[in-house]
Design a protein around this motif. Structure first.
Motif, mmCIF file in Angstrom:
data_model
loop_
_atom_site.group_PDB
_atom_site.id
_atom_site.type_symbol
_atom_site.label_atom_id
_atom_site.label_comp_id
_atom_site.label_asym_id
_atom_site.label_seq_id
_atom_site.Cartn_x
_atom_site.Cartn_y
_atom_site.Cartn_z
ATOM 1 N N ALA A 266 0.813 -1.223 0.000
ATOM 2 C CA ALA A 266 0.000 0.000 0.000
ATOM 3 C C ALA A 266 0.843 1.268 0.000
ATOM 4 C CB ALA A 266 -0.946 0.003 1.205
ATOM 5 N N SER A 267 2.082 1.174 0.489
ATOM 6 C CA SER A 267 2.934 2.364 0.526
ATOM 7 C C SER A 267 3.900 2.424 -0.652
ATOM 8 C CB SER A 267 3.687 2.434 1.860
ATOM 9 O OG SER A 267 4.482 1.284 2.024
ATOM 10 N N GLY A 268 3.646 1.614 -1.691
ATOM 11 C CA GLY A 268 4.442 1.708 -2.917
ATOM 12 C C GLY A 268 5.529 0.671 -3.058
ATOM 13 N N GLY A 269 5.618 -0.270 -2.130
ATOM 14 C CA GLY A 269 6.613 -1.329 -2.221
ATOM 15 C C GLY A 269 6.035 -2.584 -2.844
ATOM 16 N N ASP A 270 6.725 -3.685 -2.646
ATOM 17 C CA ASP A 270 6.280 -4.951 -3.199
ATOM 18 C C ASP A 270 6.909 -6.084 -2.401
ATOM 19 O OD1 ASP A 270 5.018 -6.780 -4.872
ATOM 20 O OD2 ASP A 270 6.074 -6.160 -6.696
ATOM 21 N N GLY B 237 10.570 -19.096 -1.412
ATOM 22 C CA GLY B 237 11.387 -17.934 -1.079
ATOM 23 C C GLY B 237 10.615 -16.654 -1.259
ATOM 24 N N CYS B 238 11.165 -15.576 -0.705
ATOM 25 C CA CYS B 238 10.510 -14.278 -0.817
ATOM 26 C C CYS B 238 11.510 -13.170 -0.505
ATOM 27 C CB CYS B 238 9.326 -14.197 0.146
ATOM 28 S SG CYS B 238 9.788 -14.467 1.870
ATOM 29 N N VAL B 239 11.157 -11.970 -0.916
ATOM 30 C CA VAL B 239 11.928 -10.777 -0.595
ATOM 31 C C VAL B 239 10.980 -9.581 -0.679
ATOM 32 C CG1 VAL B 239 12.716 -10.381 -2.981
ATOM 33 C CG2 VAL B 239 14.049 -9.461 -1.060
ATOM 34 N N ALA B 240 11.185 -8.619 0.216
ATOM 35 C CA ALA B 240 10.342 -7.427 0.241
ATOM 36 C C ALA B 240 11.120 -6.210 -0.232
ATOM 37 C CB ALA B 240 9.818 -7.178 1.654
ATOM 38 N N LEU B 241 10.395 -5.280 -0.816
ATOM 39 C CA LEU B 241 10.918 -3.961 -1.172
ATOM 40 C C LEU B 241 10.055 -2.934 -0.454
ATOM 41 C CD1 LEU B 241 11.460 -4.473 -4.980
ATOM 42 C CD2 LEU B 241 13.259 -4.006 -3.298
ATOM 43 N N LEU B 242 10.616 -2.286 0.548
ATOM 44 C CA LEU B 242 9.894 -1.267 1.300
ATOM 45 C C LEU B 242 10.221 0.104 0.715
ATOM 46 C CD1 LEU B 242 10.422 -3.767 3.264
ATOM 47 C CD2 LEU B 242 9.812 -2.179 5.053
ATOM 48 N N ALA B 243 9.198 0.888 0.430
ATOM 49 C CA ALA B 243 9.371 2.198 -0.196
ATOM 50 C C ALA B 243 9.640 3.274 0.854
ATOM 51 C CB ALA B 243 8.128 2.563 -0.996
ATOM 52 N N TYR B 244 10.581 4.152 0.535
ATOM 53 C CA TYR B 244 10.920 5.316 1.355
ATOM 54 C C TYR B 244 10.846 6.555 0.470
ATOM 55 C CZ TYR B 244 12.599 2.258 5.077
ATOM 56 O OH TYR B 244 12.666 1.324 6.078
ATOM 57 N N PRO B 245 10.833 7.730 1.066
ATOM 58 C CA PRO B 245 10.841 8.958 0.249
ATOM 59 C C PRO B 245 12.091 9.041 -0.637
ATOM 60 C CG PRO B 245 10.241 9.459 2.519
ATOM 61 C CD PRO B 245 10.701 8.023 2.494
ATOM 62 N N ASP C 68 15.580 -5.389 -10.101
ATOM 63 C CA ASP C 68 14.801 -5.027 -11.292
ATOM 64 C C ASP C 68 13.471 -4.384 -10.901
ATOM 65 O OD1 ASP C 68 16.785 -6.048 -12.913
ATOM 66 O OD2 ASP C 68 15.695 -7.892 -13.409
ATOM 67 N N ARG C 69 12.812 -4.953 -9.909
ATOM 68 C CA ARG C 69 11.500 -4.435 -9.481
ATOM 69 C C ARG C 69 11.646 -3.057 -8.866
ATOM 70 N NH1 ARG C 69 6.646 -3.280 -10.445
ATOM 71 N NH2 ARG C 69 5.105 -3.678 -8.834
ATOM 72 N N ALA C 70 12.683 -2.836 -8.062
ATOM 73 C CA ALA C 70 12.909 -1.512 -7.474
ATOM 74 C C ALA C 70 13.099 -0.463 -8.572
ATOM 75 C CB ALA C 70 14.115 -1.537 -6.529
ATOM 76 N N LYS C 71 13.847 -0.816 -9.592
ATOM 77 C CA LYS C 71 14.036 0.100 -10.727
ATOM 78 C C LYS C 71 12.702 0.376 -11.408
ATOM 79 C CE LYS C 71 18.772 -1.263 -11.780
ATOM 80 N NZ LYS C 71 19.620 -2.055 -12.685
ATOM 81 N N ALA C 72 11.906 -0.673 -11.612
ATOM 82 C CA ALA C 72 10.601 -0.513 -12.265
ATOM 83 C C ALA C 72 9.667 0.373 -11.445
ATOM 84 C CB ALA C 72 9.948 -1.878 -12.494
ATOM 85 N N LEU C 73 9.841 0.370 -10.141
ATOM 86 C CA LEU C 73 9.033 1.215 -9.250
ATOM 87 C C LEU C 73 9.596 2.634 -9.129
ATOM 88 C CD1 LEU C 73 8.301 -1.393 -6.431
ATOM 89 C CD2 LEU C 73 6.645 -0.448 -8.071
ATOM 90 N N GLY C 74 10.682 2.919 -9.849
ATOM 91 C CA GLY C 74 11.264 4.260 -9.842
ATOM 92 C C GLY C 74 12.390 4.443 -8.847
ATOM 93 N N GLY C 75 12.858 3.365 -8.264
ATOM 94 C CA GLY C 75 13.921 3.466 -7.264
ATOM 95 C C GLY C 75 15.254 3.874 -7.856
ATOM 96 N N THR C 76 15.957 4.719 -7.129
ATOM 97 C CA THR C 76 17.297 5.135 -7.534
ATOM 98 C C THR C 76 18.356 4.677 -6.538
ATOM 99 O OG1 THR C 76 17.042 7.263 -6.414
ATOM 100 C CG2 THR C 76 16.466 7.173 -8.765
ATOM 101 N N ARG C 77 17.908 4.205 -5.382
ATOM 102 C CA ARG C 77 18.820 3.723 -4.345
ATOM 103 C C ARG C 77 18.136 2.586 -3.604
ATOM 104 N NH1 ARG C 77 19.915 6.292 1.283
ATOM 105 N NH2 ARG C 77 21.589 4.958 2.023
#
Length: 164
Positions: A54-58, A72-80, A110-119
């Motif tokens: 809900a906060s933009g992660g996956d 297996g699994c892995v999370a991507l938590l979104a930050y400002p 790859d997913r972080a990049k697709a979500l607009g992540g730069t770091r």
């Protein structure tokens, strides 16, 4: 989002409650075995749709091809500021040694990049030497605590890394 199914697993974004249940069980196993399950662990693991998606992660889930059993699994938590945390990566003990962790890290990058992540940053522990090696092979470099986008971070994280 789904990834190439020609490998040892199929990786896709969390979609069902059964995915959320597997995310909890896979992570609870290793965290409880090696460390102490912290309150923040319980909150994130108990509600990945509300606390992560809900906060933009996956959350990416690796499944056996054709069978659908989560291994297996892995999370991507979104930050400002387009920053993501790679967190809560787990591979079932019976599935370890098959390259699933490497595939999960690559899919998460790859997913972080697709979500607009730069770091992308993460915290791990010296007890998890294979994970540290995996992250270093993926291009992560060690950083100091002052580089984190949060001030209150897991007590067990004695190795901090980032990928720009």
């Amino acid at each position: 989002m789904s990834y190439d199914a020609s490998g040892p697993v199929e990786i896709s974004s969390i979609a069902l409650q059964s995915d959320a249940d597997a995310f909890y069980v896979l992570n609870e196993e290793w965290i409880s075995r090696l460390f102490t399950l912290e309150g923040e662990d319980r909150a994130v693991l108990g509600d990945p749709f509300g606390r992560i998606v809900a906060s933009g992660g996956d959350v990416l889930v690796a499944r056996e091809p054709g069978r659908g059993a989560a291994v297996g699994c892995v999370a991507l938590l979104a930050y400002p500021d387009d920053v993501f945390e790679l967190a809560k990566m787990a591979v079932a003990p019976a599935a370890q040694g098959r390259g699933i962790g490497r595939l999960l890290v690559a899919a998460a990058v790859d997913r972080a990049k697709a979500l607009g992540g730069t770091r992308l940053f993460l915290g791990t522990n010296t007890k998890l030497a294979p994970a540290i090696h995996l992250y270093e092979n993926a291009g992560f470099v060690r950083i100091t605590r002052d580089r984190l986008p949060v001030s209150d971070y897991y007590a067990r994280a004695d190795v901090l890394m980032e990928l720009m």
